[in-house]
Design a protein around this motif. Structure first.
Motif, PDB file in Angstrom:
ATOM      1  N   GLU A  13       6.572  -4.951  -8.431  1.00 43.72           N
ATOM      2  CA  GLU A  13       6.190  -3.746  -8.824  1.00 43.72           C
ATOM      3  C   GLU A  13       7.041  -2.884  -7.526  1.00 43.72           C
ATOM      4  O   GLU A  13       7.494  -1.647  -7.637  1.00 43.72           O
ATOM      5  CB  GLU A  13       4.825  -3.629  -8.669  1.00 43.72           C
ATOM      6  N   PHE A  14       6.908  -3.367  -6.296  1.00 43.07           N
ATOM      7  CA  PHE A  14       7.616  -2.626  -5.317  1.00 43.07           C
ATOM      8  C   PHE A  14       9.087  -2.588  -5.429  1.00 43.07           C
ATOM      9  O   PHE A  14       9.759  -1.296  -5.259  1.00 43.07           O
ATOM     10  CB  PHE A  14       7.351  -3.513  -4.062  1.00 43.07           C
ATOM     11  N   GLU A  15       9.773  -3.592  -6.078  1.00 45.15           N
ATOM     12  CA  GLU A  15      11.191  -3.697  -6.165  1.00 45.15           C
ATOM     13  C   GLU A  15      11.506  -2.488  -7.303  1.00 45.15           C
ATOM     14  O   GLU A  15      12.504  -1.888  -7.292  1.00 45.15           O
ATOM     15  CB  GLU A  15      11.643  -4.875  -6.627  1.00 45.15           C
ATOM     16  N   ALA A  16      10.636  -2.451  -8.231  1.00 51.29           N
ATOM     17  CA  ALA A  16      10.807  -1.480  -9.434  1.00 51.29           C
ATOM     18  C   ALA A  16      10.887  -0.114  -8.740  1.00 51.29           C
ATOM     19  O   ALA A  16      11.447   0.920  -9.081  1.00 51.29           O
ATOM     20  CB  ALA A  16       9.837  -1.638 -10.257  1.00 51.29           C
ATOM     21  N   LEU A  17       9.886   0.147  -7.935  1.00 54.39           N
ATOM     22  CA  LEU A  17       9.554   1.542  -7.110  1.00 54.39           C
ATOM     23  C   LEU A  17      10.867   1.731  -6.170  1.00 54.39           C
ATOM     24  O   LEU A  17      11.442   2.820  -6.345  1.00 54.39           O
ATOM     25  CB  LEU A  17       8.598   1.508  -6.406  1.00 54.39           C
ATOM     26  N   LYS A  18      11.319   0.876  -5.527  1.00 56.12           N
ATOM     27  CA  LYS A  18      12.384   0.978  -4.587  1.00 56.12           C
ATOM     28  C   LYS A  18      13.855   1.138  -5.405  1.00 56.12           C
ATOM     29  O   LYS A  18      14.634   2.114  -4.963  1.00 56.12           O
ATOM     30  CB  LYS A  18      12.366   0.031  -3.650  1.00 56.12           C
ATOM     31  N   LEU A  19      13.914   0.278  -6.370  1.00 62.50           N
ATOM     32  CA  LEU A  19      15.313   0.336  -6.867  1.00 62.50           C
ATOM     33  C   LEU A  19      15.539   1.015  -8.222  1.00 62.50           C
ATOM     34  O   LEU A  19      16.575   1.808  -8.370  1.00 62.50           O
ATOM     35  CB  LEU A  19      15.781  -1.145  -7.452  1.00 62.50           C
ATOM     36  N   ARG A  20      14.388   1.145  -8.891  1.00 59.26           N
ATOM     37  CA  ARG A  20      14.498   1.913 -10.310  1.00 59.26           C
ATOM     38  C   ARG A  20      13.802   3.422 -10.046  1.00 59.26           C
ATOM     39  O   ARG A  20      13.781   3.855 -11.246  1.00 59.26           O
ATOM     40  CB  ARG A  20      14.155   1.025 -11.258  1.00 59.26           C
ATOM     41  N   LYS A  21      13.053   3.585  -9.170  1.00 54.64           N
ATOM     42  CA  LYS A  21      12.285   4.882  -9.001  1.00 54.64           C
ATOM     43  C   LYS A  21      11.477   4.898 -10.323  1.00 54.64           C
ATOM     44  O   LYS A  21      11.264   5.945 -10.639  1.00 54.64           O
ATOM     45  CB  LYS A  21      13.386   5.906  -8.706  1.00 54.64           C
ATOM     46  N   GLN A  22      10.776   3.824 -10.680  1.00 52.23           N
ATOM     47  CA  GLN A  22       9.938   4.019 -11.791  1.00 52.23           C
ATOM     48  C   GLN A  22       8.519   4.554 -11.450  1.00 52.23           C
ATOM     49  O   GLN A  22       7.818   5.162 -12.252  1.00 52.23           O
ATOM     50  CB  GLN A  22       9.604   2.571 -12.083  1.00 52.23           C
ATOM     51  N   ASN A  23       8.036   4.566 -10.242  1.00 56.31           N
ATOM     52  CA  ASN A  23       6.876   5.113  -9.952  1.00 56.31           C
ATOM     53  C   ASN A  23       6.908   6.108  -8.623  1.00 56.31           C
ATOM     54  O   ASN A  23       7.911   5.654  -7.898  1.00 56.31           O
ATOM     55  CB  ASN A  23       5.915   3.869  -9.615  1.00 56.31           C
ATOM     56  N   ARG A  24       5.717   6.754  -8.255  1.00 61.26           N
ATOM     57  CA  ARG A  24       5.904   7.563  -6.908  1.00 61.26           C
ATOM     58  C   ARG A  24       5.331   6.841  -5.858  1.00 61.26           C
ATOM     59  O   ARG A  24       5.962   6.622  -4.701  1.00 61.26           O
ATOM     60  CB  ARG A  24       5.098   8.794  -7.049  1.00 61.26           C
ATOM     61  N   PHE A  25       4.134   6.175  -6.162  1.00 64.96           N
ATOM     62  CA  PHE A  25       3.300   5.268  -5.261  1.00 64.96           C
ATOM     63  C   PHE A  25       2.724   3.953  -5.990  1.00 64.96           C
ATOM     64  O   PHE A  25       2.456   4.158  -7.066  1.00 64.96           O
ATOM     65  CB  PHE A  25       2.499   5.746  -4.176  1.00 64.96           C
ATOM     66  N   ILE A  26       2.390   2.933  -5.287  1.00 63.95           N
ATOM     67  CA  ILE A  26       1.948   1.782  -5.622  1.00 63.95           C
ATOM     68  C   ILE A  26       0.614   1.665  -4.675  1.00 63.95           C
ATOM     69  O   ILE A  26       0.725   1.861  -3.452  1.00 63.95           O
ATOM     70  CB  ILE A  26       2.709   0.705  -5.715  1.00 63.95           C
ATOM     71  N   VAL A  27      -0.510   1.369  -5.192  1.00 59.49           N
ATOM     72  CA  VAL A  27      -1.655   0.840  -4.297  1.00 59.49           C
ATOM     73  C   VAL A  27      -1.828  -0.736  -4.755  1.00 59.49           C
ATOM     74  O   VAL A  27      -1.782  -1.139  -5.722  1.00 59.49           O
ATOM     75  CB  VAL A  27      -2.772   1.790  -4.781  1.00 59.49           C
ATOM     76  N   TYR A  28      -1.959  -1.250  -3.409  1.00 56.89           N
ATOM     77  CA  TYR A  28      -2.391  -2.689  -3.388  1.00 56.89           C
ATOM     78  C   TYR A  28      -3.871  -2.878  -2.848  1.00 56.89           C
ATOM     79  O   TYR A  28      -4.316  -2.450  -2.253  1.00 56.89           O
ATOM     80  CB  TYR A  28      -1.606  -3.802  -2.558  1.00 56.89           C
ATOM     81  N   ASN A  29      -4.589  -4.071  -3.496  1.00 56.72           N
ATOM     82  CA  ASN A  29      -5.809  -4.621  -3.045  1.00 56.72           C
ATOM     83  C   ASN A  29      -5.808  -6.156  -3.210  1.00 56.72           C
ATOM     84  O   ASN A  29      -5.058  -6.800  -3.791  1.00 56.72           O
ATOM     85  CB  ASN A  29      -6.866  -3.924  -4.019  1.00 56.72           C
ATOM     86  N   PHE A  30      -6.705  -6.620  -2.432  1.00 57.80           N
ATOM     87  CA  PHE A  30      -7.037  -8.194  -2.450  1.00 57.80           C
ATOM     88  C   PHE A  30      -7.845  -8.349  -4.150  1.00 57.80           C
ATOM     89  O   PHE A  30      -8.387  -7.704  -4.554  1.00 57.80           O
ATOM     90  CB  PHE A  30      -8.048  -8.432  -1.502  1.00 57.80           C
ATOM     91  N   SER A  31      -7.390  -9.538  -4.426  1.00 59.23           N
ATOM     92  CA  SER A  31      -7.913  -9.985  -5.475  1.00 59.23           C
ATOM     93  C   SER A  31      -9.358 -10.276  -5.260  1.00 59.23           C
ATOM     94  O   SER A  31      -9.775 -10.371  -4.354  1.00 59.23           O
ATOM     95  CB  SER A  31      -7.316 -11.470  -5.894  1.00 59.23           C
ATOM     96  N   THR A  32     -10.037 -10.678  -6.379  1.00 60.26           N
ATOM     97  CA  THR A  32     -11.657 -10.714  -6.120  1.00 60.26           C
ATOM     98  C   THR A  32     -11.914 -12.029  -5.499  1.00 60.26           C
ATOM     99  O   THR A  32     -12.897 -11.928  -4.808  1.00 60.26           O
ATOM    100  CB  THR A  32     -12.149 -11.027  -7.699  1.00 60.26           C
ATOM    101  N   ASN A  33     -10.937 -13.019  -5.249  1.00 60.87           N
ATOM    102  CA  ASN A  33     -11.354 -14.147  -4.715  1.00 60.87           C
ATOM    103  C   ASN A  33     -10.710 -14.052  -3.180  1.00 60.87           C
ATOM    104  O   ASN A  33     -10.787 -15.143  -2.436  1.00 60.87           O
ATOM    105  CB  ASN A  33     -10.767 -15.459  -5.315  1.00 60.87           C
ATOM    106  N   TRP A  34     -10.005 -13.106  -2.956  1.00 63.15           N
ATOM    107  CA  TRP A  34      -9.471 -12.605  -1.728  1.00 63.15           C
ATOM    108  C   TRP A  34      -8.573 -13.566  -1.180  1.00 63.15           C
ATOM    109  O   TRP A  34      -8.048 -14.069  -0.203  1.00 63.15           O
ATOM    110  CB  TRP A  34     -10.916 -12.868  -0.267  1.00 63.15           C
ATOM    111  N   LYS A  35      -7.568 -14.126  -2.081  1.00 61.64           N
ATOM    112  CA  LYS A  35      -6.597 -14.901  -1.870  1.00 61.64           C
ATOM    113  C   LYS A  35      -5.182 -14.475  -2.037  1.00 61.64           C
ATOM    114  O   LYS A  35      -4.301 -15.073  -1.452  1.00 61.64           O
ATOM    115  CB  LYS A  35      -6.730 -16.406  -2.826  1.00 61.64           C
ATOM    116  N   THR A  36      -5.163 -13.384  -2.683  1.00 63.57           N
ATOM    117  CA  THR A  36      -3.731 -12.726  -2.894  1.00 63.57           C
ATOM    118  C   THR A  36      -3.995 -11.290  -2.945  1.00 63.57           C
ATOM    119  O   THR A  36      -5.184 -10.633  -2.875  1.00 63.57           O
ATOM    120  CB  THR A  36      -3.073 -13.278  -4.283  1.00 63.57           C
ATOM    121  N   ILE A  37      -2.975 -10.707  -2.696  1.00 59.54           N
ATOM    122  CA  ILE A  37      -2.927  -8.989  -2.693  1.00 59.54           C
ATOM    123  C   ILE A  37      -2.217  -8.556  -4.127  1.00 59.54           C
ATOM    124  O   ILE A  37      -0.939  -9.123  -4.302  1.00 59.54           O
ATOM    125  CB  ILE A  37      -1.821  -8.561  -1.491  1.00 59.54           C
ATOM    126  N   GLU A  38      -2.702  -7.704  -4.669  1.00 65.36           N
ATOM    127  CA  GLU A  38      -2.441  -7.714  -5.941  1.00 65.36           C
ATOM    128  C   GLU A  38      -2.112  -5.992  -6.159  1.00 65.36           C
ATOM    129  O   GLU A  38      -2.593  -5.157  -5.381  1.00 65.36           O
ATOM    130  CB  GLU A  38      -3.544  -7.828  -7.071  1.00 65.36           C
TER     131      GLU A  38
END
Length: 136
Positions: A13-38
């Motif tokens: 999603e970050f690469e799409a924002l950076k290269l293809r300008k598909q979005n203005r911003f992205i918000v990330y949070n931890f998964s429900t089990n706190w193991k990954t950033i989504e």
């Protein structure tokens, strides 16, 4: 380092924002089990800085990347990817510790960040202050 890593989808999603300008911003949070950033929210291209600020919760931590277009004092138009670590004072201690210790793992995967800031209050991320720093 906390051992929490971004998912492949979050990086894509970050690469799409950076290269293809598909979005203005992205918000990330931890998964429900706190193991990954989504990726939890992708804003359309016509979204504003204020909309991003409104999306940050009062009592929970988040990461955010904003594709900021601005005019430089020399008259040129510029664009920077601004990385924000949002850690409000009212967030739980565990979340505040985890978001700080996981930042480097996320930033390593998000190649191309132009400016970084940490904020704990909406006054820390006022657009006019960000623009002053970027145009020095």
């Amino acid at each position: 380092m906390s051992g929490v890593v971004p998912t492949d989808a979050a990086v894509q999603e970050f690469e799409a924002l950076k290269l293809r300008k598909q979005n203005r911003f992205i918000v990330y949070n931890f998964s429900t089990n706190w193991k990954t950033i989504e990726c939890v929210y992708k804003a359309p291209r016509d979204s504003t800085w204020q909309k991003m600020v409104e999306y940050l919760p009062d009592n929970e931590c988040r990461y955010c990347v904003f594709d900021l277009d601005y005019a430089h004092p020399d008259g040129s138009k510029r664009s920077k990817l601004v990385f924000i670590l949002w850690s409000p004072d009212t967030a739980k201690i565990k979340a505040k510790l985890l978001i700080s210790s996981s930042k480097d793992a996320l930033k390593k995967k998000l190649v191309g960040i132009g400016h970084e800031l940490q904020a704990c209050d909406p006054s820390d991320i006022q657009l006019d202050e960000i623009l002053k720093r970027l145009t020095k």
